[in-house]
Design a protein around this motif. Structure first.
Motif, PDB file in Angstrom:
ATOM      1  N   PHE A  86       5.238  -3.403  -5.561  1.00  0.00           N
ATOM      2  CA  PHE A  86       3.827  -3.528  -5.184  1.00  0.00           C
ATOM      3  C   PHE A  86       3.649  -3.892  -3.715  1.00  0.00           C
ATOM      4  O   PHE A  86       2.559  -3.764  -3.174  1.00  0.00           O
ATOM      5  CB  PHE A  86       3.127  -4.574  -6.062  1.00  0.00           C
ATOM      6  CG  PHE A  86       3.521  -5.993  -5.758  1.00  0.00           C
ATOM      7  CD1 PHE A  86       2.902  -6.700  -4.734  1.00  0.00           C
ATOM      8  CD2 PHE A  86       4.517  -6.634  -6.485  1.00  0.00           C
ATOM      9  CE1 PHE A  86       3.253  -8.009  -4.445  1.00  0.00           C
ATOM     10  CE2 PHE A  86       4.871  -7.937  -6.202  1.00  0.00           C
ATOM     11  CZ  PHE A  86       4.248  -8.621  -5.178  1.00  0.00           C
ATOM     12  N   LEU A  87       4.723  -4.335  -3.052  1.00  0.00           N
ATOM     13  CA  LEU A  87       4.584  -4.784  -1.673  1.00  0.00           C
ATOM     14  C   LEU A  87       4.156  -3.652  -0.732  1.00  0.00           C
ATOM     15  O   LEU A  87       3.224  -3.835   0.067  1.00  0.00           O
ATOM     16  CB  LEU A  87       5.896  -5.416  -1.199  1.00  0.00           C
ATOM     17  CG  LEU A  87       5.827  -6.223   0.099  1.00  0.00           C
ATOM     18  CD1 LEU A  87       4.789  -7.330  -0.007  1.00  0.00           C
ATOM     19  CD2 LEU A  87       7.192  -6.799   0.429  1.00  0.00           C
ATOM     20  N   PRO A  88       4.781  -2.487  -0.794  1.00  0.00           N
ATOM     21  CA  PRO A  88       4.281  -1.385   0.046  1.00  0.00           C
ATOM     22  C   PRO A  88       2.827  -1.013  -0.266  1.00  0.00           C
ATOM     23  O   PRO A  88       2.055  -0.682   0.636  1.00  0.00           O
ATOM     24  CB  PRO A  88       5.234  -0.234  -0.272  1.00  0.00           C
ATOM     25  CG  PRO A  88       6.476  -0.885  -0.767  1.00  0.00           C
ATOM     26  CD  PRO A  88       6.011  -2.096  -1.499  1.00  0.00           C
ATOM     27  N   GLU A  89       2.475  -1.061  -1.566  1.00  0.00           N
ATOM     28  CA  GLU A  89       1.094  -0.753  -1.932  1.00  0.00           C
ATOM     29  C   GLU A  89       0.135  -1.790  -1.343  1.00  0.00           C
ATOM     30  O   GLU A  89      -0.958  -1.459  -0.877  1.00  0.00           O
ATOM     31  CB  GLU A  89       0.950  -0.729  -3.459  1.00  0.00           C
ATOM     32  CG  GLU A  89       1.922   0.188  -4.180  1.00  0.00           C
ATOM     33  CD  GLU A  89       1.656   1.643  -3.882  1.00  0.00           C
ATOM     34  OE1 GLU A  89       0.568   1.974  -3.352  1.00  0.00           O
ATOM     35  OE2 GLU A  89       2.536   2.471  -4.165  1.00  0.00           O
ATOM     36  N   LEU A  90       0.558  -3.042  -1.357  1.00  0.00           N
ATOM     37  CA  LEU A  90      -0.265  -4.117  -0.802  1.00  0.00           C
ATOM     38  C   LEU A  90      -0.474  -3.929   0.698  1.00  0.00           C
ATOM     39  O   LEU A  90      -1.585  -4.089   1.214  1.00  0.00           O
ATOM     40  CB  LEU A  90       0.387  -5.468  -1.084  1.00  0.00           C
ATOM     41  CG  LEU A  90      -0.314  -6.695  -0.483  1.00  0.00           C
ATOM     42  CD1 LEU A  90      -1.728  -6.827  -1.021  1.00  0.00           C
ATOM     43  CD2 LEU A  90       0.491  -7.956  -0.763  1.00  0.00           C
ATOM     44  N   LEU A  91       0.590  -3.568   1.409  1.00  0.00           N
ATOM     45  CA  LEU A  91       0.464  -3.348   2.848  1.00  0.00           C
ATOM     46  C   LEU A  91      -0.431  -2.156   3.145  1.00  0.00           C
ATOM     47  O   LEU A  91      -1.213  -2.168   4.106  1.00  0.00           O
ATOM     48  CB  LEU A  91       1.852  -3.138   3.451  1.00  0.00           C
ATOM     49  CG  LEU A  91       2.777  -4.363   3.427  1.00  0.00           C
ATOM     50  CD1 LEU A  91       4.170  -3.985   3.896  1.00  0.00           C
ATOM     51  CD2 LEU A  91       2.209  -5.485   4.285  1.00  0.00           C
ATOM     52  N   ALA A 141      -9.503   0.177  -3.252  1.00  0.00           N
ATOM     53  CA  ALA A 141      -8.525   0.149  -4.340  1.00  0.00           C
ATOM     54  C   ALA A 141      -8.632   1.406  -5.197  1.00  0.00           C
ATOM     55  O   ALA A 141      -7.610   2.005  -5.570  1.00  0.00           O
ATOM     56  CB  ALA A 141      -8.743  -1.098  -5.193  1.00  0.00           C
ATOM     57  N   ALA A 142      -9.858   1.819  -5.507  1.00  0.00           N
ATOM     58  CA  ALA A 142     -10.032   3.039  -6.295  1.00  0.00           C
ATOM     59  C   ALA A 142      -9.499   4.252  -5.544  1.00  0.00           C
ATOM     60  O   ALA A 142      -8.857   5.131  -6.134  1.00  0.00           O
ATOM     61  CB  ALA A 142     -11.515   3.219  -6.631  1.00  0.00           C
ATOM     62  N   GLY A 143      -9.754   4.314  -4.236  1.00  0.00           N
ATOM     63  CA  GLY A 143      -9.244   5.431  -3.444  1.00  0.00           C
ATOM     64  C   GLY A 143      -7.731   5.481  -3.424  1.00  0.00           C
ATOM     65  O   GLY A 143      -7.125   6.553  -3.488  1.00  0.00           O
ATOM     66  N   GLN A 144      -7.103   4.312  -3.359  1.00  0.00           N
ATOM     67  CA  GLN A 144      -5.640   4.274  -3.343  1.00  0.00           C
ATOM     68  C   GLN A 144      -5.072   4.777  -4.674  1.00  0.00           C
ATOM     69  O   GLN A 144      -4.059   5.501  -4.698  1.00  0.00           O
ATOM     70  CB  GLN A 144      -5.161   2.853  -3.066  1.00  0.00           C
ATOM     71  CG  GLN A 144      -3.667   2.761  -2.800  1.00  0.00           C
ATOM     72  CD  GLN A 144      -3.303   1.529  -2.000  1.00  0.00           C
ATOM     73  OE1 GLN A 144      -3.968   1.202  -1.012  1.00  0.00           O
ATOM     74  NE2 GLN A 144      -2.259   0.834  -2.401  1.00  0.00           N
ATOM     75  N   LEU A 145      -5.714   4.438  -5.775  1.00  0.00           N
ATOM     76  CA  LEU A 145      -5.271   4.950  -7.077  1.00  0.00           C
ATOM     77  C   LEU A 145      -5.423   6.463  -7.154  1.00  0.00           C
ATOM     78  O   LEU A 145      -4.544   7.163  -7.664  1.00  0.00           O
ATOM     79  CB  LEU A 145      -6.079   4.288  -8.188  1.00  0.00           C
ATOM     80  CG  LEU A 145      -5.570   2.957  -8.721  1.00  0.00           C
ATOM     81  CD1 LEU A 145      -6.531   2.398  -9.761  1.00  0.00           C
ATOM     82  CD2 LEU A 145      -4.187   3.116  -9.325  1.00  0.00           C
ATOM     83  N   VAL A 146      -6.547   6.974  -6.636  1.00  0.00           N
ATOM     84  CA  VAL A 146      -6.752   8.429  -6.635  1.00  0.00           C
ATOM     85  C   VAL A 146      -5.684   9.114  -5.797  1.00  0.00           C
ATOM     86  O   VAL A 146      -5.130  10.147  -6.175  1.00  0.00           O
ATOM     87  CB  VAL A 146      -8.162   8.771  -6.109  1.00  0.00           C
ATOM     88  CG1 VAL A 146      -8.311  10.275  -5.880  1.00  0.00           C
ATOM     89  CG2 VAL A 146      -9.221   8.285  -7.086  1.00  0.00           C
ATOM     90  N   GLY A 147      -5.366   8.523  -4.642  1.00  0.00           N
ATOM     91  CA  GLY A 147      -4.355   9.115  -3.774  1.00  0.00           C
ATOM     92  C   GLY A 147      -2.972   9.140  -4.394  1.00  0.00           C
ATOM     93  O   GLY A 147      -2.164  10.038  -4.109  1.00  0.00           O
ATOM     94  N   ALA A 206      -8.084  -4.228  -7.125  1.00  0.00           N
ATOM     95  CA  ALA A 206      -6.964  -4.225  -6.180  1.00  0.00           C
ATOM     96  C   ALA A 206      -5.643  -4.429  -6.911  1.00  0.00           C
ATOM     97  O   ALA A 206      -4.640  -3.760  -6.615  1.00  0.00           O
ATOM     98  CB  ALA A 206      -7.176  -5.321  -5.131  1.00  0.00           C
ATOM     99  N   GLY A 207      -5.617  -5.362  -7.872  1.00  0.00           N
ATOM    100  CA  GLY A 207      -4.394  -5.583  -8.630  1.00  0.00           C
ATOM    101  C   GLY A 207      -3.964  -4.344  -9.395  1.00  0.00           C
ATOM    102  O   GLY A 207      -2.766  -4.022  -9.470  1.00  0.00           O
TER     103      GLY A 207
END
Length: 423
Positions: A86-91, A141-147, A206-207
């Protein structure tokens, strides 16, 4: 960690869009209305409004950045890393939010600077600004999940951006779910419980964005997959629970307690307002002076008039509002109160014809009082009014006819209200 975050900041597409985002922020601040200037709660809401536009922009940028590592057939770079997945995702999410928050903060500071000289004691109300931050965090957060799901260079940002915009427009308004606020009247404030719930929603989203891709892409042991899956399910369950709890949290804005000492004009009659709206005091004093000049013996004028909220819910629909800084709306409410004191209702069972006469006389007197009290016709930015009313002739009468003619005209209509026969 810092070095990796700086690298993500350099790779983010938002770095090229910072000037455009700042222009959007300023356009949202000054383009719709400027009546918020000088009133801290209204300034705070105005500073929060750009989050409605920033949210979809951050969603699109997050989707583009999240799908970057998988485009062109490249495998994810970190599944075998010793660091938590999750660390790269967090950054990645942090880099997106850094840009959005930076522009959001610049807009808020501009709004505060513009209001500073007129607003008096106080500053921006943090509850409203936090609401804007939750909108941006949830959308990113929603955009990151879509990506992570759609790796297309153009489809993922389009789905994320337009989808976020549709959700905000559909359920985001204060009359629906209440993800953002449009009005900052001093008689209301952001409800702490509602703000806390929206913070929880943003953190849960976000989580989920940090753990769900980890679950999908995990290539390690069954134990590792179970652990990452449990975290994703936990954040998803929390998100659903908070959405379900939203009705119990109540409206995003709640009424404030009235101050012990409202701010009042020194004139007779006195007009009292919330202390946060001190900038309107000179305009209201001028209204009071014109009320005092009404022809003697025609009207019964109360000794004081109050802004909505100062005297509680019992007077919510009789006390005056200050809408978009317009004194015309103040005069409309005062006119109704003067007419109610001058010619209180006497009969409940009127014939239809007499009811029409009474309503017409009341509307005409109200218009005459509005023009007389404000010292001019209805402003161009105030729309609407009673149907079928000859406003032009009433405005001309109030503005230039001899006083004797005006008194005769007023007495004719007052006699209709006072002497209306019962059915």
């Amino acid at each position: 960690m810092i070095r990796v975050l700086l690298m993500e900041l350099r790779r983010s597409p938002l770095r090229w869009w910072l000037p455009a985002l700042l222009l959007i922020d300023l356009a949202a601040l000054f383009g719709r209305s400027r009546s918020w200037i000088g009133v801290w709660p209204e300034t705070s809401v105005a500073a929060q409004v750009p989050s409605f536009y920033f949210g979809p922009a951050l969603a699109a940028a997050a989707a583009w950045a999240a799908g970057r590592e998988g485009r062109g057939g490249a495998m994810p770079a970190t599944p075998t890393s010793t660091r938590p997945r999750f660390l790269p995702e967090l950054l990645l999410l942090t880099a997106t939010l850094v840009y959005g928050t930076a522009v959001y903060a610049c807009g808020a500071l501009v709004a505060a600077a513009v209001s500073w000289s007129e607003a008096g004691p106080g500053f921006l109300w943090p509850g409203y600004l936090v609401i804007g931050l939750t909108v941006m965090t949830g959308c990113a957060a929603a955009g990151q999940l879509v990506g992570k799901t759609i790796r297309s260079t153009f489809l993922a940002p389009s789905v994320a951006g337009l989808g976020s915009l549709a959700v905000l427009a559909w359920v985001g308004s204060p009359h629906a779910f209440g993800l953002f606020v449009l009005s900052g009247s001093p008689q209301a404030q952001a409800a702490p419980a509602a703000v806390a719930l929206r913070v929880g929603l943003a953190l849960a989203a976000a989580g989920l964005a940090l753990t769900l891709p980890d679950w999908w892409q995990a290539r390690r042991s069954v134990l590792f997959r179970a652990r990452s899956g449990l975290a994703a399910v936990g954040f998803g369950a929390l998100l659903v629970a908070l959405v379900a709890a939203a009705p119990q949290a109540g409206r995003v804005q709640v009424s404030r307690s009235a101050p012990a000492q409202p701010l009042c004009t020194t004139t007779t009659p006195k007009l009292c307002i919330w202390p946060e709206e001190r900038k309107y005091l000179p305009k209201l004093a001028a209204l009071s002076d014109r009320i005092a000049l009404l022809p003697a013996g025609l009207f019964v004028v109360p000794d004081a008039f109050y802004e909505q909220g100062l005297r509680g819910p019992a007077h919510q629909y009789t006390d005056f509002p200050i809408s978009e800084g317009s004194v015309w709306t103040v005069a409309e409410s005062i006119s109704i109160q003067i007419l109610s004191a001058t010619a209180p209702p006497r009969c409940k069972n009127l014939t239809e014809a007499n009811t029409e006469r009474m309503v017409k006389a009341s509307w005409e007197l109200g218009r005459w009082l509005n023009v007389t009290i404000t010292g001019g016709p209805q402003p161009d930015d105030v729309h609407g009014g009673p149907p079928g009313l000859d406003t032009a002739s009433i405005d001309q009468l109030a503005a230039g006819a001899p006083q004797a003619e005006q008194i005769s005209w007023v007495n004719e209509r007052l006699s209709v209200l006072r002497e209306m026969p019962c059915a």
